[in-house]
Design an enzyme around this catalytic site. Structure first.
Site, PDB file in Angstrom:
ATOM      1  N   LYS A 112      -6.608  11.821  14.503  1.00 28.69           N
ATOM      2  CA  LYS A 112      -7.493  11.249  15.530  1.00 28.69           C
ATOM      3  C   LYS A 112      -7.764  12.224  16.657  1.00 28.69           C
ATOM      4  CE  LYS A 112      -4.778   7.907  16.767  1.00 28.69           C
ATOM      5  NZ  LYS A 112      -3.539   8.083  15.979  1.00 28.69           N
ATOM      6  N   ARG A 156      -3.452  -0.369  21.225  1.00 31.85           N
ATOM      7  CA  ARG A 156      -2.372  -0.220  20.256  1.00 31.85           C
ATOM      8  C   ARG A 156      -1.720  -1.540  19.905  1.00 31.85           C
ATOM      9  NH1 ARG A 156      -1.163   5.297  20.822  1.00 31.85           N
ATOM     10  NH2 ARG A 156       0.653   6.055  19.707  1.00 31.85           N
ATOM     11  N   ARG A 172       3.570  19.178  12.795  1.00 30.88           N
ATOM     12  CA  ARG A 172       3.103  19.367  14.170  1.00 30.88           C
ATOM     13  C   ARG A 172       4.279  19.747  15.079  1.00 30.88           C
ATOM     14  NH1 ARG A 172       0.103  14.363  16.553  1.00 30.88           N
ATOM     15  NH2 ARG A 172       2.180  13.478  16.519  1.00 30.88           N
ATOM     16  N   ARG A 177       6.505  18.550  21.091  1.00 31.31           N
ATOM     17  CA  ARG A 177       6.485  17.148  21.516  1.00 31.31           C
ATOM     18  C   ARG A 177       7.852  16.532  21.323  1.00 31.31           C
ATOM     19  NH1 ARG A 177       1.192  13.696  19.922  1.00 31.31           N
ATOM     20  NH2 ARG A 177       2.753  12.061  19.977  1.00 31.31           N
ATOM     21  N   ARG A 215       7.791   5.226  15.640  1.00 32.68           N
ATOM     22  CA  ARG A 215       6.381   5.104  16.030  1.00 32.68           C
ATOM     23  C   ARG A 215       5.561   4.522  14.874  1.00 32.68           C
ATOM     24  NH1 ARG A 215       6.050  10.941  17.066  1.00 32.68           N
ATOM     25  NH2 ARG A 215       3.793  10.793  17.233  1.00 32.68           N
TER      26      ARG A 215
HETATM   27  P1  ADP Z   1       0.919   9.149  18.293  1.00 32.52           P
HETATM   28  O1  ADP Z   1      -0.335   8.400  17.938  1.00 32.52           O
HETATM   29  O2  ADP Z   1       1.106  10.395  17.482  1.00 32.52           O
HETATM   30  O3  ADP Z   1       2.154   8.296  18.305  1.00 32.52           O
HETATM   31  P2  ADP Z   1       0.035   9.390  21.101  1.00 32.52           P
HETATM   32  O4  ADP Z   1      -0.193  10.716  21.713  1.00 32.52           O
HETATM   33  O5  ADP Z   1      -1.148   8.515  20.873  1.00 32.52           O
HETATM   34  O6  ADP Z   1       0.814   9.719  19.754  1.00 32.52           O
HETATM   35  O7  ADP Z   1       1.100   8.543  21.962  1.00 32.52           O
HETATM   36  C1  ADP Z   1       2.346   9.083  22.345  1.00 32.52           C
HETATM   37  C2  ADP Z   1       3.169   8.025  23.052  1.00 32.52           C
HETATM   38  O8  ADP Z   1       2.499   7.608  24.265  1.00 32.52           O
HETATM   39  C3  ADP Z   1       3.400   6.717  22.286  1.00 32.52           C
HETATM   40  O9  ADP Z   1       4.473   6.796  21.385  1.00 32.52           O
HETATM   41  C4  ADP Z   1       3.682   5.748  23.442  1.00 32.52           C
HETATM   42  O10 ADP Z   1       4.974   5.917  23.964  1.00 32.52           O
HETATM   43  C5  ADP Z   1       2.690   6.208  24.496  1.00 32.52           C
HETATM   44  N1  ADP Z   1       1.381   5.535  24.348  1.00 32.52           N
HETATM   45  C6  ADP Z   1       0.197   6.122  24.011  1.00 32.52           C
HETATM   46  N2  ADP Z   1      -0.805   5.229  23.971  1.00 32.52           N
HETATM   47  C7  ADP Z   1      -0.246   4.030  24.270  1.00 32.52           C
HETATM   48  C8  ADP Z   1      -0.749   2.705  24.373  1.00 32.52           C
HETATM   49  N3  ADP Z   1      -2.046   2.428  24.143  1.00 32.52           N
HETATM   50  N4  ADP Z   1       0.120   1.717  24.710  1.00 32.52           N
HETATM   51  C9  ADP Z   1       1.408   1.976  24.949  1.00 32.52           C
HETATM   52  N5  ADP Z   1       1.956   3.194  24.858  1.00 32.52           N
HETATM   53  C10 ADP Z   1       1.154   4.218  24.519  1.00 32.52           C
END
Ligand code: ADP
Length: 192
Positions: free
Chosen positions: A15, A90, A129, A135, A146
């Site tokens: 994404k 999410r 990654r 990260r 996750r």
């Molecule tokens: P990925 O999709 O690879 O898990 P992201 O960069 O989208 O990684 O998100 C990293 C972290 O940021 C998530 O595991 C969560 O802790 C937090 N996060 C991101 N977007 C949200 C969201 N919409 N609601 C709650 N927490 C979020």
């Protein structure tokens, strides 16, 4: 003309990579809640300190914080011509909040792109990654957590948009260029 788009899909489905490319090509901002939280953590703002342990554990940041962040971001000048939301909503509560926000500003979603990818490939990609980016949440345990949250809480969001007919399903197991070509074509069509 505005283009309001969501990118949904599991970890490692590409994404962020695709959003960066599409946004560069179409001049719309890439709004990634994950990037915003990581920036806040790096800057050690009040928000960053609050969310740091949550992000490190792979848990979801509380909806109130996340929804407020998105509300402020899409009100900014550069988002008035549209946006790609990546990593939000999410869960169903966030999706309902987004619906209300968009209704108030009179800007419905044009399309939801769903990056479909099996768990094994998602895990392999996230681990790869980890070798490139430092990260904190790309460890095997946290990736598994996750993905579990993704299936529990985000998959119902996909089902919700599938039911409303705005969903464009993408086979995310293909190459970056192939996926980009498909999304670009869809964007060209939306922008007509
Ligand atoms: P990925 O999709 O690879 O898990 P992201 O960069 O989208 O990684 O998100 C990293 C972290 O940021 C998530 O595991 C969560 O802790 C937090 N996060 C991101 N977007 C949200 C969201 N919409 N609601 C709650 N927490 C979020």
């Amino acid at each position: 003309m505005t283009i309001n788009v969501l990118f949904l899909g599991p970890q490692g489905s590409g994404k962020g990579t695709q959003a960066t490319r599409i946004c560069a090509a179409h001049g719309v901002p890439h709004v990634s809640t994950g990037d915003m939280f990581r920036a806040a953590i790096a800057e050690q703002t009040a928000l960053g300190r609050e969310v740091e342990p949550i992000v490190a554990a792979g848990e979801l940041v509380p909806d109130a914080l996340t929804v407020a962040l998105i509300r402020d971001r899409i009100a900014k000048d550069d988002a008035q011509a549209g946006f790609i939301l990546d990593g939000f909503p999410r869960n169903i509560a966030q999706a309902e909040s987004l619906d209300r926000m968009l209704e108030v500003i009179g800007r419905p979603l044009d399309r939801v792109f769903f990056f479909d990818l099996d768990d094994a490939t998602a895990t392999t990609r996230a681990l790869e990654r980890a070798n490139r980016e430092a990260r904190v949440d790309d460890t095997p345990e946290v990736i598994a957590r996750r993905l579990a949250i993704y299936h529990e809480q985000t998959a119902p969001v996909v089902a919700r948009y599938r039911a409303t007919g705005t969903l464009h399903e993408i086979n995310a197991a293909r190459s970056v260029d192939d996926v980009f070509a498909e999304i670009s074509a869809a964007f060209g069509w939306l922008a007509r």
